[in-house]
Design a protein around this motif. Structure first.
Motif, PDB file in Angstrom:
ATOM      1  N   GLY A 175       0.969  -1.040  -0.611  1.00 36.32           N
ATOM      2  CA  GLY A 175      -0.095  -0.140  -0.087  1.00 36.32           C
ATOM      3  C   GLY A 175       0.805   1.429   0.270  1.00 36.32           C
ATOM      4  O   GLY A 175       0.745   2.431  -0.547  1.00 36.32           O
ATOM      5  N   SER A 176       1.968   1.551   0.288  1.00 36.63           N
ATOM      6  CA  SER A 176       2.921   2.260   0.964  1.00 36.63           C
ATOM      7  C   SER A 176       4.237   2.170  -0.916  1.00 36.63           C
ATOM      8  O   SER A 176       3.819   3.846  -0.757  1.00 36.63           O
ATOM      9  N   CYS A 177       3.979   1.191  -1.503  1.00 38.71           N
ATOM     10  CA  CYS A 177       5.023   1.694  -2.657  1.00 38.71           C
ATOM     11  C   CYS A 177       3.134   1.588  -3.493  1.00 38.71           C
ATOM     12  O   CYS A 177       4.229   2.310  -4.918  1.00 38.71           O
ATOM     13  N   ILE A 178       2.173   1.734  -3.553  1.00 40.44           N
ATOM     14  CA  ILE A 178       1.281   1.888  -4.665  1.00 40.44           C
ATOM     15  C   ILE A 178       1.456   3.517  -4.490  1.00 40.44           C
ATOM     16  O   ILE A 178       0.955   3.858  -5.880  1.00 40.44           O
ATOM     17  N   ASN A 192      -4.952  12.216  -1.846  1.00 39.87           N
ATOM     18  CA  ASN A 192      -4.911  11.014  -1.457  1.00 39.87           C
ATOM     19  C   ASN A 192      -6.152  10.145  -0.396  1.00 39.87           C
ATOM     20  O   ASN A 192      -6.232   9.415  -0.632  1.00 39.87           O
ATOM     21  N   VAL A 193      -6.991  11.190  -0.026  1.00 41.82           N
ATOM     22  CA  VAL A 193      -8.224  10.728   0.457  1.00 41.82           C
ATOM     23  C   VAL A 193      -8.748  10.256   0.065  1.00 41.82           C
ATOM     24  O   VAL A 193      -9.575   9.131   0.171  1.00 41.82           O
ATOM     25  N   PRO A 194      -9.896  10.415  -0.956  1.00 39.60           N
ATOM     26  CA  PRO A 194     -10.434   9.607  -1.717  1.00 39.60           C
ATOM     27  C   PRO A 194     -10.032   8.600  -2.720  1.00 39.60           C
ATOM     28  O   PRO A 194     -11.262   8.134  -2.384  1.00 39.60           O
ATOM     29  N   VAL A 195      -8.929   8.588  -2.619  1.00 37.41           N
ATOM     30  CA  VAL A 195      -8.253   7.385  -3.527  1.00 37.41           C
ATOM     31  C   VAL A 195      -8.652   6.395  -2.661  1.00 37.41           C
ATOM     32  O   VAL A 195      -9.507   5.320  -2.628  1.00 37.41           O
ATOM     33  N   ALA A 196      -7.511   6.841  -1.002  1.00 39.57           N
ATOM     34  CA  ALA A 196      -7.492   5.795   0.031  1.00 39.57           C
ATOM     35  C   ALA A 196      -9.396   5.712   0.847  1.00 39.57           C
ATOM     36  O   ALA A 196      -9.804   4.754   0.821  1.00 39.57           O
ATOM     37  N   PHE A 222     -10.269   2.624  -1.887  1.00 39.25           N
ATOM     38  CA  PHE A 222      -9.907   1.909  -1.291  1.00 39.25           C
ATOM     39  C   PHE A 222     -10.917   1.741   0.128  1.00 39.25           C
ATOM     40  O   PHE A 222     -11.072  -0.234  -0.063  1.00 39.25           O
ATOM     41  N   MET A 223     -10.859   1.975   0.773  1.00 36.95           N
ATOM     42  CA  MET A 223     -11.861   1.581   1.543  1.00 36.95           C
ATOM     43  C   MET A 223     -13.193   0.365   1.324  1.00 36.95           C
ATOM     44  O   MET A 223     -13.912  -0.734   2.036  1.00 36.95           O
ATOM     45  N   LEU A 224     -13.975   1.233   0.701  1.00 38.71           N
ATOM     46  CA  LEU A 224     -14.827   0.475  -0.326  1.00 38.71           C
ATOM     47  C   LEU A 224     -14.934   0.202  -0.784  1.00 38.71           C
ATOM     48  O   LEU A 224     -16.001  -1.336  -1.143  1.00 38.71           O
ATOM     49  N   VAL A 236      -4.466   2.125   5.110  1.00 37.04           N
ATOM     50  CA  VAL A 236      -3.427   3.309   5.764  1.00 37.04           C
ATOM     51  C   VAL A 236      -2.100   3.225   4.920  1.00 37.04           C
ATOM     52  O   VAL A 236      -1.379   4.993   5.114  1.00 37.04           O
ATOM     53  N   GLY A 237      -1.271   2.291   4.749  1.00 30.89           N
ATOM     54  CA  GLY A 237       0.219   2.312   4.361  1.00 30.89           C
ATOM     55  C   GLY A 237      -0.333   3.212   2.945  1.00 30.89           C
ATOM     56  O   GLY A 237       0.617   4.429   2.207  1.00 30.89           O
ATOM     57  N   PHE A 238      -0.823   3.425   1.951  1.00 36.53           N
ATOM     58  CA  PHE A 238      -0.695   4.855   0.977  1.00 36.53           C
ATOM     59  C   PHE A 238      -1.292   5.825   1.247  1.00 36.53           C
ATOM     60  O   PHE A 238      -0.715   6.945   0.911  1.00 36.53           O
TER      61      PHE A 238
END
Length: 339
Positions: free
Chosen positions: A56-59, A70-74, A77-79, A88-90
């Protein structure tokens, strides 16, 4: 009146700076929604929490978004049911570990390439550790805001119904359904207006483009209001809390790190340009404190916290803030004493 004028000017500048990246993040989020089959994506992710957090961090390298985008993308991901460690890593790494930010940091500190290297390594390590810690919670719905948790619950139900539909007749599925000409739609999905384009049977360009535009407008309404509120708070604090109060703490190795972390949270400057802001303190602050500013700011600032509140419960964000802050402090302190 002059202070209010300055606060309004800062508010507008923060908003103008952040809005394009929020829009970019919303567009990326919507593309994920309509083009990515979340079931295939989840199957390809590692089950190990550490590897999941690291991936997730590397993404973040693939998404040129700052802490606003990054918040809407994260959230997407959660949805989609992606593990918490990955999301969370992302969320922590994307504002720093992307080509735009790495390039801007190199331009600002081309005479100190170690700052670029340790900013990347520190952000990657902290994002992986925090993502791994929060993977302990097996049910991500407990971390999310009630509205978002409800959405995730219905998305999971829709995915389960679709998995059952592959082996059974739609008329034999449990629950109440609206029967359409082409497909059956769960009543819960209709009632909550949950979009599920990734699973829809109609993959025509018109349908996908309509779903894309609709999701962009919905997320901009939700996150745009939060961004305005967070930018207003950040502007007021910058004007009415004298910066000298924060900078006066930066006389020693430890206090300078704390001062720059506080400054990063207060200033709420975009990660794409924060390296040039930090460069102005290079002659008066230690390199370790500059690293603390460059690592901690993109992860946690007032503007980003406001956006995170659209995803997570306040208690989670508090833990998030404390853990990321402690790890950043230890990393900067270690750099100051050992490197």
């Amino acid at each position: 009146m002059s202070q209010l004028h300055n606060a309004f000017t800062l508010f507008v500048s923060l908003l103008v700076e952040a809005m394009p990246f929020l829009l970019l993040g919303v567009i990326l989020s919507s593309v994920l929604l309509v083009c990515v089959d979340e079931r295939q994506l989840i199957q390809r992710l590692p089950k190990n929490p550490v590897l999941g957090a690291f991936m997730g961090s590397c993404i973040g390298f693939l998404f040129p978004v700052c802490e606003c985008g990054n918040v809407p993308v994260a959230r997407r991901f959660m949805l989609q049911g992606i593990p918490t460690s990955v999301a969370v890593g992302f969320l922590l790494s994307a504002p720093t570990l992307n080509p735009v930010v790495i390039w801007s940091t190199w331009i600002a500190f081309r005479g100190q390439p170690e700052i670029v290297l340790y900013r990347v390594l520190g952000s990657l390590a902290i994002a992986t550790i925090v993502g791994t810690v929060f993977s302990v919670e097996s049910d991500p719905k407990k971390l999310l805001q009630p509205k978002l948790a409800q959405r995730l619950k219905f998305v999971q139900q829709v995915n389960e119904n679709q998995a059952q539909a592959a082996n059974t007749s739609p008329l034999l599925q449990s629950g109440t359904f609206f029967l359409g000409a082409q497909q059956t739609v769960p009543l819960e999905t209709v009632a909550t207006q949950m979009p599920a384009p990734a699973a829809t049977q109609d993959r025509s360009f018109k349908t996908l483009f309509g779903a894309l535009v609709n999701n962009i407008s919905v997320e901009l309404r939700e996150l745009g209001a939060v961004l305005i509120f967070g930018s207003a708070i950040a502007a007021l604090i910058q004007v009415f809390v004298p910066r000298e109060v924060v900078l006066s703490l930066g006389q020693g190795t430890i206090t300078s790190i704390v001062a720059m972390m506080l400054l990063a949270a207060i200033v709420s400057i975009c990660s794409t340009v924060d390296s040039f802001f930090a460069l102005s303190f290079a002659s008066t602050f230690t390199t370790g404190s500059l690293l603390a500013f460059l690592i901690f700011g993109p992860m946690i600032d007032i503007k980003a916290v406001g956006l995170m509140l659209s995803i997570f419960k306040p208690r989670f964000i508090l833990y998030f803030f404390l853990l990321a802050g402690q790890l950043t402090f230890l990393f900067a302190l270690g750099y100051s004493y050992f490197l």
